[in-house]
Design an enzyme around this catalytic site. Sequence first.
Site, PDB file in Angstrom:
ATOM      1  CG  ASP A 137      -2.091   0.954   1.092  1.00  0.00           C
ATOM      2  OD1 ASP A 137      -1.856   2.161   0.866  1.00  0.00           O
ATOM      3  OD2 ASP A 137      -3.246   0.506   1.224  1.00  0.00           O
ATOM      4  CB  ALA A 149      -3.061  -2.489  13.282  1.00  0.00           C
ATOM      5  CE1 TYR A 150      -4.692  -2.546   4.580  1.00  0.00           C
ATOM      6  CE2 TYR A 150      -3.651  -0.384   4.499  1.00  0.00           C
ATOM      7  CZ  TYR A 150      -4.159  -1.495   3.854  1.00  0.00           C
ATOM      8  OH  TYR A 150      -4.118  -1.565   2.470  1.00  0.00           O
ATOM      9  CB  VAL A 151       0.033   1.683   7.949  1.00  0.00           C
ATOM     10  CG1 VAL A 151       1.350   2.189   7.367  1.00  0.00           C
ATOM     11  CG2 VAL A 151      -1.134   2.454   7.350  1.00  0.00           C
TER      12      VAL A 151
END
Length: 238
Positions: A137, A149-151
């Site tokens: 991403d 957390a996603y990153v």
Amino acid sequence: MTCSSPILITGAAQRLGKAAALWFADQGYPVIISYRSDHHDLSEFHQKGIITLQADFSTPEGISDFIHHLKQQTSSLRAVIHNASDWLPDSSDMEQMSEGFTRLFNIHMLAPYLINQQCQPLLLASDGPRDIVHMTDAVVSKGSRKHGAYVATKAGLESLTQSFAAMFAPQIRVNAIAPALIMFNEDDDDAYKAKALKKSALQTEPGADVITRTLDYILNNPYLTGVVIPVEGGRSVV
């Protein structure tokens, strides 16, 4: 183009993964996809001869089960494209934070890590070029106020790109694509769309074709490994 060894695309029942799976099938590649939910209409895949395997990458057991079933379907692979992903916001509740981070870690990092390791012999069994592609991403380079957390787990996947490129060279090339806005969701309103478009220099919703073209470029470039290709419309210059 024809190839006897399949391309595996994880998380490909919809959106970018689906577009890539259908495109590669139309180019003559055998394709295997994983999908998470049984509510997806898989008829379009089956009409093109695409093998569909249900998989839950949120647990180690689910990952292991998928690898077992994959090896029952094929003895070789042309490429592995790690597209499976989840989008969870950060939470203020400690239990939810822990569960969410673990889920994202399993999907974005543990699943690619284990699948790459276990599929190395399948890739080496292919008699042509061999590729692994991680879908990361573009936000990794900037961070996020609401999706830490996603990153973080996408950043970990980006790091694995370099590690696997080193481990698997020279027989297997390993690269990554870091997209930003590619396609809006059906429920995105006009205000959100306008705000999102202004985050990039090109201010456009390009559609899934730009990812498919980038995948095609990677799989047909014999001198590319260990790199992350941003497909983000100039977000870095805004």
